[in-house]
Design a protein around this motif. Structure first.
Motif, PDB file in Angstrom:
ATOM      1  N   ASP A 260      27.094  93.533   9.665  1.00  0.00           N
ATOM      2  CA  ASP A 260      28.032  92.790   8.844  1.00  0.00           C
ATOM      3  C   ASP A 260      27.268  91.704   8.084  1.00  0.00           C
ATOM      4  N   VAL A 261      27.924  91.068   7.149  1.00  0.00           N
ATOM      5  CA  VAL A 261      27.312  89.934   6.465  1.00  0.00           C
ATOM      6  C   VAL A 261      27.212  88.772   7.458  1.00  0.00           C
ATOM      7  N   VAL A 262      26.018  88.205   7.570  1.00  0.00           N
ATOM      8  CA  VAL A 262      25.755  87.150   8.554  1.00  0.00           C
ATOM      9  C   VAL A 262      25.380  85.859   7.819  1.00  0.00           C
ATOM     10  N   LYS A 263      26.091  84.779   8.116  1.00  0.00           N
ATOM     11  CA  LYS A 263      25.752  83.464   7.563  1.00  0.00           C
ATOM     12  C   LYS A 263      24.748  82.800   8.496  1.00  0.00           C
ATOM     13  N   GLY A 264      23.629  82.373   7.929  1.00  0.00           N
ATOM     14  CA  GLY A 264      22.625  81.719   8.759  1.00  0.00           C
ATOM     15  C   GLY A 264      21.636  80.967   7.904  1.00  0.00           C
ATOM     16  N   GLY A 265      21.200  79.813   8.402  1.00  0.00           N
ATOM     17  CA  GLY A 265      20.204  79.052   7.648  1.00  0.00           C
ATOM     18  C   GLY A 265      20.751  78.621   6.304  1.00  0.00           C
ATOM     19  N   TYR A 268      22.952  84.178   3.144  1.00  0.00           N
ATOM     20  CA  TYR A 268      23.652  85.280   3.798  1.00  0.00           C
ATOM     21  C   TYR A 268      22.692  86.459   4.006  1.00  0.00           C
ATOM     22  N   TYR A 269      22.799  87.084   5.179  1.00  0.00           N
ATOM     23  CA  TYR A 269      21.901  88.167   5.570  1.00  0.00           C
ATOM     24  C   TYR A 269      22.679  89.455   5.832  1.00  0.00           C
ATOM     25  N   ILE A 270      22.003  90.574   5.564  1.00  0.00           N
ATOM     26  CA  ILE A 270      22.450  91.882   6.039  1.00  0.00           C
ATOM     27  C   ILE A 270      21.221  92.537   6.677  1.00  0.00           C
ATOM     28  N   PHE A 271      21.375  93.054   7.899  1.00  0.00           N
ATOM     29  CA  PHE A 271      20.254  93.637   8.625  1.00  0.00           C
ATOM     30  C   PHE A 271      20.440  95.148   8.791  1.00  0.00           C
ATOM     31  N   LEU A 272      19.322  95.844   8.916  1.00  0.00           N
ATOM     32  CA  LEU A 272      19.343  97.282   9.156  1.00  0.00           C
ATOM     33  C   LEU A 272      18.198  97.627  10.102  1.00  0.00           C
ATOM     34  N   VAL A 273      18.516  98.306  11.201  1.00  0.00           N
ATOM     35  CA  VAL A 273      17.495  98.803  12.125  1.00  0.00           C
ATOM     36  C   VAL A 273      17.234 100.266  11.803  1.00  0.00           C
ATOM     37  N   THR A 274      15.976 100.584  11.478  1.00  0.00           N
ATOM     38  CA  THR A 274      15.642 101.963  11.116  1.00  0.00           C
ATOM     39  C   THR A 274      14.908 102.704  12.219  1.00  0.00           C
TER      40      THR A 274
END
Length: 326
Positions: A260-265, A268-274
């Motif tokens: 999901d969209v993550v608020k931090g620092g 906004y971040y979006i992460f993906l584990v490949t």
């Protein structure tokens, strides 16, 4: 040698141009250290950086804020004394020294350039700012090596005693840990309308990813974060190498499932584990027992160095002119 990041109190940051004039108009001297001054604006810069790294220090309580300011100002005066002593003893650090230190940090933590830049960004630093921090850190280390290191000796008996008193989780080395190949899309944001626009864009990107858009292509197009030119791929990292808010949002992701969209620092971040792999221990000669004793030796050395530094800096303060006006 250590990574001054983890670094909780960042040194020598640049004041934003938009706030310079206002700060100057209200500025005053809050400390004099052997003829060198520390300004109130410098103290406020440090306070802002601490609050960014440690949100729990943000407070509307005037008394608590004043106590934090006094503590930070004492730290700044001690840094000034240390810098002055390093200059007096003609201790210098070259560009090559800093390059080698950065290479050592990357190798010691098994991170790439992109991963290191990502961690610096999480703490609100650029690589150039980190180099300045590291330069001062190296100067301080060399100063302490000259005046203190020869006085510190950690014996095998001290290590035995330390290990016998340590809890089991400290004495047992894990056989391996999971590492995640991580992709990051980062959109910087400030408060107000700009922040809302960045959040809206991040959610639009998230919807496109859910609909099947390629993460790497979206990262190259939109991300302002680490390894954007490489599709946001920062390589393999373990959870304990990540900021807590990132680790929390990464650990339960399925492979190729965007977060999901993550608020931090500061955005906004979006992460993906490949990919996920288990990192094995090093070669047999670096046995768990050997590694355990070496870690214990380093910890004991750092504790003794901290104790002796506290004694040394207090003695230096007693022989110096330090005037606090806060």
């Amino acid at each position: 040698m250590r990574m001054a990041g983890c670094v909780l109190l960042v040194l020598f940051c640049v004041i934003a141009a938009s706030g310079r004039c206002a700060a100057d108009s209200l500025d005053r001297i809050v400390a004099v250290v052997n003829g060198e001054i520390i300004l109130y604006s410098e103290l406020q810069e440090r306070l802002q950086l601490v609050q960014k790294s440690l949100p729990e220090t943000r407070t509307n309580d005037p008394a608590r804020k004043a106590a934090i300011e006094r503590e930070l100002l004492q730290q700044m005066t001690r840094e000034k004394l240390t810098e002055q002593e390093a200059k007096r003893l003609k201790i210098t650090v070259t560009k090559k020294d800093v390059d080698e230190a950065i290479a050592f940090v990357m190798a010691d933590h098994n991170v790439s350039q992109a991963q290191m830049e990502a961690r610096l960004k999480e703490s609100g630093q650029s690589m150039e700012e980190f180099r300045k921090v590291l330069t001062k850190d190296l100067e301080r280390d060399r100063l302490l090596e000259r005046v203190l290191k020869s006085k510190i000796l950690i014996s095998e008996k001290q290590i035995d005693a330390f290990l016998s008193q340590s809890p089991p989780e400290v004495r047992v080395e894990p056989r391996g840990k999971e590492e995640y190949r991580l992709g990051i899309i980062f959109l910087p944001a400030s408060d107000g309308a700009e922040g809302k626009q960045a959040e809206k864009r991040a959610r639009e990107i998230r919807e496109k990813l859910k609909a099947g858009e390629d993460f790497a292509a979206m990262a190259r197009q939109y991300s302002k974060g680490p390894a954007a030119q490489d599709g946001g791929d920062v390589g393999f990292v373990s959870l304990d190498e990540l900021a807590p808010f990132i680790a929390k949002n990464v650990k339960d992701l399925k492979i190729n499932q965007p977060s999901d969209v993550v608020k931090g620092g500061d955005g906004y971040y979006i992460f993906l584990v490949t990919d996920v792999r288990r990192a094995e221990m090093q070669a047999a000669q670096n046995s768990p027992a050997t590694n355990m004793r070496e870690r214990a030796r380093r910890q004991l050395y750092q504790q003794e160095m901290a104790r002796r530094f506290d004694e040394w800096i207090k003695d230096l303060e007693s022989r110096s002119f330090v005037k606090i006006s806060l």
